[in-house]
Design a protein around this motif. Structure first.
Motif, PDB file in Angstrom:
ATOM      1  N   LEU A 148       0.838  -1.204   0.000  1.00  0.00           N
ATOM      2  CA  LEU A 148       0.000   0.000   0.000  1.00  0.00           C
ATOM      3  C   LEU A 148       0.867   1.246   0.000  1.00  0.00           C
ATOM      4  N   ALA A 149       1.928   1.247   0.800  1.00  0.00           N
ATOM      5  CA  ALA A 149       2.810   2.417   0.848  1.00  0.00           C
ATOM      6  C   ALA A 149       3.431   2.684  -0.519  1.00  0.00           C
ATOM      7  N   ALA A 150       3.875   1.634  -1.184  1.00  0.00           N
ATOM      8  CA  ALA A 150       4.474   1.812  -2.509  1.00  0.00           C
ATOM      9  C   ALA A 150       3.459   2.378  -3.494  1.00  0.00           C
ATOM     10  N   ALA A 151       2.217   1.899  -3.401  1.00  0.00           N
ATOM     11  CA  ALA A 151       1.174   2.410  -4.288  1.00  0.00           C
ATOM     12  C   ALA A 151       0.860   3.868  -3.981  1.00  0.00           C
ATOM     13  N   LEU A 152       0.879   4.231  -2.697  1.00  0.00           N
ATOM     14  CA  LEU A 152       0.583   5.613  -2.309  1.00  0.00           C
ATOM     15  C   LEU A 152       1.653   6.583  -2.776  1.00  0.00           C
ATOM     16  N   VAL A 153       2.885   6.115  -2.904  1.00  0.00           N
ATOM     17  CA  VAL A 153       3.942   6.986  -3.429  1.00  0.00           C
ATOM     18  C   VAL A 153       3.575   7.459  -4.829  1.00  0.00           C
ATOM     19  N   GLY A 154       3.038   6.517  -5.645  1.00  0.00           N
ATOM     20  CA  GLY A 154       2.582   6.876  -6.984  1.00  0.00           C
ATOM     21  C   GLY A 154       3.710   7.365  -7.878  1.00  0.00           C
ATOM     22  N   GLN A 155       3.333   8.099  -8.917  1.00  0.00           N
ATOM     23  CA  GLN A 155       4.261   8.705  -9.880  1.00  0.00           C
ATOM     24  C   GLN A 155       5.138   7.679 -10.594  1.00  0.00           C
ATOM     25  N   GLN A 156       4.680   6.442 -10.670  1.00  0.00           N
ATOM     26  CA  GLN A 156       5.488   5.388 -11.277  1.00  0.00           C
ATOM     27  C   GLN A 156       5.854   5.726 -12.714  1.00  0.00           C
ATOM     28  N   SER A 157       7.102   5.559 -13.056  1.00  0.00           N
ATOM     29  CA  SER A 157       7.702   5.807 -14.373  1.00  0.00           C
ATOM     30  C   SER A 157       7.968   7.283 -14.649  1.00  0.00           C
ATOM     31  N   ALA A 158       7.553   8.189 -13.757  1.00  0.00           N
ATOM     32  CA  ALA A 158       7.876   9.606 -13.929  1.00  0.00           C
ATOM     33  C   ALA A 158       9.339   9.844 -13.572  1.00  0.00           C
ATOM     34  N   ALA A 173       4.421   8.065   2.702  1.00  0.00           N
ATOM     35  CA  ALA A 173       3.478   7.030   2.274  1.00  0.00           C
ATOM     36  C   ALA A 173       3.374   5.911   3.316  1.00  0.00           C
ATOM     37  N   TRP A 174       4.505   5.517   3.878  1.00  0.00           N
ATOM     38  CA  TRP A 174       4.475   4.485   4.918  1.00  0.00           C
ATOM     39  C   TRP A 174       3.669   4.953   6.122  1.00  0.00           C
ATOM     40  N   ALA A 175       3.870   6.196   6.513  1.00  0.00           N
ATOM     41  CA  ALA A 175       3.129   6.732   7.658  1.00  0.00           C
ATOM     42  C   ALA A 175       1.627   6.731   7.375  1.00  0.00           C
ATOM     43  N   ARG A 176       1.258   7.121   6.156  1.00  0.00           N
ATOM     44  CA  ARG A 176      -0.163   7.145   5.820  1.00  0.00           C
ATOM     45  C   ARG A 176      -0.732   5.733   5.725  1.00  0.00           C
ATOM     46  N   ALA A 177       0.039   4.809   5.167  1.00  0.00           N
ATOM     47  CA  ALA A 177      -0.443   3.424   5.041  1.00  0.00           C
ATOM     48  C   ALA A 177      -0.691   2.810   6.406  1.00  0.00           C
ATOM     49  N   GLU A 178       0.154   3.129   7.381  1.00  0.00           N
ATOM     50  CA  GLU A 178      -0.049   2.606   8.729  1.00  0.00           C
ATOM     51  C   GLU A 178      -1.204   3.305   9.433  1.00  0.00           C
ATOM     52  N   ARG A 179      -1.401   4.580   9.093  1.00  0.00           N
ATOM     53  CA  ARG A 179      -2.469   5.357   9.718  1.00  0.00           C
ATOM     54  C   ARG A 179      -3.817   5.086   9.063  1.00  0.00           C
ATOM     55  N   GLU A 180      -3.802   4.870   7.731  1.00  0.00           N
ATOM     56  CA  GLU A 180      -5.039   4.645   6.970  1.00  0.00           C
ATOM     57  C   GLU A 180      -4.900   3.376   6.131  1.00  0.00           C
TER      58      GLU A 180
END
Length: 228
Positions: A148-158, A173-180
């Motif tokens: 989930l954290a990796a997905a939340l980082v987004g911007q893949q291939s940019a 992203a890790w903090a948000r994934a653990e929080r949400e």
């Protein structure tokens, strides 16, 4: 300009020539009798997959995914298999990534699995369909916090300005994934390759490889053997 192959082998070529595939002293390859294969490819795939897992194949769920851009230029990368069923072979990525853009322009792909501990390959080709967003989000949230954290980082291939910026974005992203743990990632998209063709390759130490191809036909599947 020298002719390719005319010069003495380089150190790299000499290194390549020391390598062996399916050394019988190291790897015991299974047999494969196509006469006993099921009528459809999915049961054979899941059987071979389970066999690869039991044989200790590292990361048997990783696969090569080949796509093409609008001009037909090919690209390939390694992704993770999420499921396989009557709808096809499933994977997921960001819709704005390079492969996501390719699939939007040309919704066809090829997959390749290689399990060297058993000398087996599986190749899949077909049209790619997009699953409903609810399915993609549920699939993402069923995976690890890291996924989930990796997905939340987004911007893949940019283009990434610096590794420091990646570290900052990843920490957030890790903090948000653990929080949400149920956080939505709108760009996260689930795809399935609906096969027109599936090939099963069983390697043989004497190079008498067995290749069985399933091709979609009216009302089911047709099979045939190919020369190795």
């Amino acid at each position: 300009m020298s002719t390719p192959g005319a010069d003495a082998p380089t150190d790299f070529v000499q290194l390549l020539r020391t390598l062996r595939v399916w050394d019988p002293e190291v790897t015991e390859l299974p047999g494969f009798d196509p006469a006993g294969a099921p009528a459809a490819p999915v049961p054979l795939f899941t059987s071979w997959f389970a066999d690869a897992v039991a044989a200790g194949q590292p990361e048997p769920h990783t696969m090569s995914l080949a796509t093409a851009d609008e001009e037909g230029n090919p690209d390939v990368r390694t992704v993770m298999l999420h499921d396989v069923d009557d709808h096809g072979w499933h994977f997921a990525t960001h819709s704005g990534s390079r492969k996501g853009r390719h699939l939007a322009a040309r919704p066809y792909a090829a997959l390749g699995f290689y399990w060297p501990v058993r000398g087996r390959q599986v190749r899949v080709r077909g049209r790619v369909t997009v699953a409903p967003d609810a399915f993609a989000q549920a699939d993402l949230h069923a995976r690890s916090t890291g996924a989930l954290a990796a997905a939340l980082v987004g911007q893949q291939s940019a283009v990434l300005p610096s590794l420091a910026e990646l570290e900052r974005a990843s920490d957030d992203a890790w903090a948000r994934a653990e929080r949400e743990p149920d956080a939505r990632v709108p760009s996260w998209t689930a795809y399935a390759v609906e096969p027109d063709e599936v090939e099963f390759f069983q390697g043989d130490a004497r190079r008498r490889h067995v290749r069985l191809v399933y091709r979609r036909a009216e009302g089911g599947w047709a099979t045939e053997l190919l020369w190795p």
